[in-house]
Scaffold this active site. Structure first.
Site, PDB file in Angstrom:
ATOM      1  CD  GLU A 127       2.097  -5.406  -2.248  1.00 58.33           C
ATOM      2  OE1 GLU A 127       1.591  -3.713  -2.394  1.00 58.33           O
ATOM      3  OE2 GLU A 127       2.661  -5.823  -2.831  1.00 58.33           O
TER       4      GLU A 127
ATOM      5  CG  ASN B 274      -1.301   2.148  -3.804  1.00 60.14           C
ATOM      6  OD1 ASN B 274      -2.232   2.703  -2.567  1.00 60.14           O
ATOM      7  ND2 ASN B 274      -0.285   2.810  -3.815  1.00 60.14           N
ATOM      8  CG  ASP B 275      -1.628  -3.869  -5.149  1.00 66.56           C
ATOM      9  OD1 ASP B 275      -1.945  -4.047  -6.181  1.00 66.56           O
ATOM     10  OD2 ASP B 275      -0.338  -3.671  -5.608  1.00 66.56           O
TER      11      ASP B 275
ATOM     12  CB  CYS C 124       4.255   2.039   2.092  1.00 67.63           C
ATOM     13  SG  CYS C 124       4.004   0.289   1.392  1.00 67.63           S
TER      14      CYS C 124
ATOM     15  NE  ARG D  41      -1.730  -0.202  -8.261  1.00 66.51           N
ATOM     16  CZ  ARG D  41      -1.292  -0.320  -7.246  1.00 66.51           C
ATOM     17  NH1 ARG D  41      -1.039  -0.823  -6.560  1.00 66.51           N
ATOM     18  NH2 ARG D  41      -0.240   0.922  -7.042  1.00 66.51           N
TER      19      ARG D  41
ATOM     20  NE  ARG E 235       7.614  -2.116  -4.242  1.00 69.55           N
ATOM     21  CZ  ARG E 235       6.789  -1.837  -4.863  1.00 69.55           C
ATOM     22  NH1 ARG E 235       5.241  -1.595  -4.011  1.00 69.55           N
ATOM     23  NH2 ARG E 235       6.471  -1.210  -5.579  1.00 69.55           N
TER      24      ARG E 235
ATOM     25  CG  HIS F 222       2.514   1.213 -10.300  1.00 69.60           C
ATOM     26  ND1 HIS F 222       1.559   0.216 -10.198  1.00 69.60           N
ATOM     27  CD2 HIS F 222       3.273   1.316  -9.192  1.00 69.60           C
ATOM     28  CE1 HIS F 222       2.203  -0.751  -9.107  1.00 69.60           C
ATOM     29  NE2 HIS F 222       3.168   0.432  -8.040  1.00 69.60           N
TER      30      HIS F 222
HETATM   31  C1  PEP Z   1       0.748  -0.797  -2.432  1.00 72.24           C
HETATM   32  O1  PEP Z   1       0.271  -1.721  -3.018  1.00 72.24           O
HETATM   33  O2  PEP Z   1       0.032  -0.284  -1.266  1.00 72.24           O
HETATM   34  C2  PEP Z   1       2.445  -0.441  -2.554  1.00 72.24           C
HETATM   35  C3  PEP Z   1       2.912   0.332  -1.446  1.00 72.24           C
HETATM   36  O3  PEP Z   1       2.274  -0.635  -4.062  1.00 72.24           O
HETATM   37  P1  PEP Z   1       2.667  -0.015  -5.457  1.00 72.24           P
HETATM   38  O4  PEP Z   1       1.845   0.729  -5.299  1.00 72.24           O
HETATM   39  O5  PEP Z   1       3.606  -0.100  -5.893  1.00 72.24           O
HETATM   40  O6  PEP Z   1       1.642  -1.138  -5.866  1.00 72.24           O
HETATM   41 MG    MG Z   2       1.407  -2.657  -4.163  1.00 76.03          MG
END
Ligand code: PEP
Ligand code: MG
Length: 590
Positions: free
Chosen positions: A448, A471-472, A519, A482, A349, A204
């Protein structure tokens, strides 16, 4: 730290790390001090001083407990001699004059606890260094250790409580690490680039740097020991490079690169705004925006997004922490977005705190493994006091546009049921109170976690849409943190397991049917776009800046060919093979 006069001439040095936020930054460095924990001077308002002193007190208690446990453990394993080192640390910590001096510094100088700890420790450290006695000099070492523990404990309770950082604008901040809210504060305060030692490109921290459009490179080994304040440096967020003491011709080159990048972006953006996101064979694709910060809201239209596919609303909480945004404040932000974009969709979200994102004041419980802990929907269901006000604001805002509510970190159908029950309660309350709102808001779940992929069919029956958070999903599927730059190479969006997971979710959505969006950052990668279309996705959400290029790619794809490409990629054995298949396809476009 500044270089003494008369020191040898400096030579250009280039250090390689990983690119985490694109762009190039040129400027003098500001190196954040403090043993891997940054120390910034932050003014504290008079009425917040008690709280700051208490924060220091809590850090002392945390370190005391840790030291006691360590001392016992070491005594058991190695005997009392070695354990006495930790005992010496405890003695310093319990020395009331040390703690009193820090309390006094916080109150008299009206500064944050971190700064007070570091100043008092620096002052005492200098005194220890001057004494002849070896024994006392060793106490100086102990003091440094205790300072480090305290700074770590304070960082665990979230540092940097306010704005007002002590540096000029247009600097490149060099630090061991930075949290997302630190990047936010420093970026807003005028930092033009970041270079850090630890942190992954999908963290993040990196997402916030990209949102602010401030270049970031990570994984630059030992940078805090190599760079001094005011050293001229270049952060190359495209190539993941950091240049110290650049030669004039290097500066010239980067100047040209910066201008070219801006021109290219401008040309792409202008073209993208005019053209539809439709594949060569006429399949329509929704390119939506991921936003975190008010700075980006304008970008949604500027870069031609079809709406917002992910508003990470927890950043509102991080920005306001330690206070919580009120229902009215939250309402104003969401309503503003909905009105600006109507009839386009805005997917908000719900609070995704926990894991890598903690806001001061909301992280009372420290967790051993926060990424596997109370985060996302788990935290919100446990803290309905906070969540209710968010839901009230959302249902009230819904009257002003096309709102969809999305829930992060879902791992069980019961979580959606609990959420729906809470939504029904909140709407009944609003009706009883005679407050305008709209009930029929679509509710979606983020996918996720591998378990969620495996119950995607059951989940699809309970929600109005699904959104794959790669991402998760990559982190949890491949067991790769990550945020850890040491395993960046193992964080592979093209791993066949990830492609199969995406395929399973798309299939579950199709059967129900409910729409499926993707996303995660993967959606923004031009190399992945044909593959994602081939896997059946028709909605991709990404940072607004990436939309023009994604649109350009979509317009070159033939979806029939992309489906064949996806079939071959899913059947591949390794991420490397998938990469090769994609490269081949690029060479003879699908
Ligand atoms: C993800 O996990 O892909 C996501 C979009 O949420 P974040 O990156 O905020 O965890
Ligand atoms: Mg996420």
């Amino acid at each position: 730290m500044s270089r003494p006069a008369g020191s040898p001439p400096t030579v250009q040095e280039t250090l390689q790390g990983a690119a985490a936020a694109p762009g190039v930054a040129i400027g003098p460095a500001v190196c954040l001090r403090g043993h891997g924990v940054q120390v910034l001077r932050v003014p504290i308002r008079r009425h917040d001083l008690d709280r700051e002193v208490e924060r220091f007190g809590a850090a002392v208690r945390t370190v005391e407990t840790e030291l006691e446990a360590t001392e016992n453990r070491i005594a058991e394993t190695y005997g009392s001699d070695l354990a006495s080192i930790f005992h010496a640390h405890s003695v310093i910590l319990r020395d009331s004059s040390f703690a009193r001096r820090i309390d006094r510094t916080i109150r008299e100088d009206r500064v944050n606890a971190e700064w007070a700890v570091q100043s008092v420790a620096d002052d005492l450290g200098e005194k220890f260094a001057q004494v002849k006695s070896q024994h006392l000099r060793e106490r100086g070492e102990d003091l440094r250790d205790v300072t480090r523990y305290l700074l770590r404990a304070l960082a665990g309770k979230k540092s940097s409580p306010g704005v007002g950082v002590d540096f000029d604008r247009n600097v490149v901040v060099v630090s061991h690490e930075l949290t997302p809210d630190e990047v936010l504060r420093l970026g807003r305060h005028g930092a033009v680039g970041f270079a850090i030692e630890v942190g992954g490109a999908n963290s993040h921290t990196a997402i916030v740097a990209r949102a602010l459009d401030v270049p970031l490179v990570t994984g630059i080994v030992d940078i805090t020991n190599r760079v001094a304040d005011d050293d001229p440096v270049i952060v190359d967020g495209e190539e993941g490079r950091f240049t110290l003491h650049p030669r004039p011709e290097t500066l010239e080159l980067y100047g040209v690169l910066q201008r070219r990048r801006r021109q290219k972006e401008e040309v792409l953006t202008t073209a993208a705004r005019k053209l539809p996101a439709r594949s060569r064979d006429g399949v329509g694709v929704e390119l939506l925006a991921n936003v975190e910060l008010p700075e980006e809201f304008e970008d949604v239209q500027r870069f031609g997004a079809a709406g917002i596919g992910l508003y990470r609303s927890e950043f509102l909480y991080l920005e306001k922490s330690p206070e919580l945004p009120t229902e009215e404040e939250y309402l104003a932000v969401v309503r503003g977005l909905l009105e600006a974009l109507a009839p386009q969709p805005v997917v908000v979200r719900t609070l995704d705190l926990g894991g890598g994102k903690t806001a001061r004041g909301h992280d009372d419980q420290e967790e051993e493994n926060p990424v596997l802990g109370l985060r996302g929907i788990r935290l919100t269901l446990a803290r309905t006091d906070i969540f209710r006000s968010q839901l009230r604001a959302l249902f009230r805002a819904a009257a002003f546009g096309n709102l969809r509510i999305m829930v992060p970190m879902v791992t069980a159908v019961e979580e959606i049921r609990a959420l729906r029950a809470l939504c029904a309660q909140v709407c009944s309350e609003l009706t009883t109170e005679g407050i305008d709102h709209r009930r029929d808001v679509e509710i979606g779940a983020m996918v996720e976690v591998p378990a969620t992929v495996l119950i995607a069919r059951q989940l699809a029956a309970e929600v109005d849409f699904l959104s794959i958070g790669t991402n998760d999903l990559i982190q949890y599927t491949l067991a790769v943190d990550r945020t850890n730059e040491q395993v960046t190479g193992l964080y592979q969006p093209l791993h066949p397991a990830i492609l199969s997971m995406i395929q399973l979710v798309v299939e579950a959505g199709r059967r129900q049917p409910v729409p499926v969006t993707l996303c995660g950052e993967m959606a923004a990668s031009p190399e992945c776009v044909p593959l994602l279309l081939g896997l059946g996705l028709r909605e991709l959400s990404m940072s607004p800046r990436n939309i023009p290029l994604a649109k350009e790619v979509v317009r070159t794809v033939d979806v029939g060919d992309a489906e064949e490409l996806a079939r071959r990629c899913v059947a591949a054995s390794t991420a490397g093979e998938v990469r090769e298949l994609l490269a081949e396809a690029r060479a003879s476009p699908v």
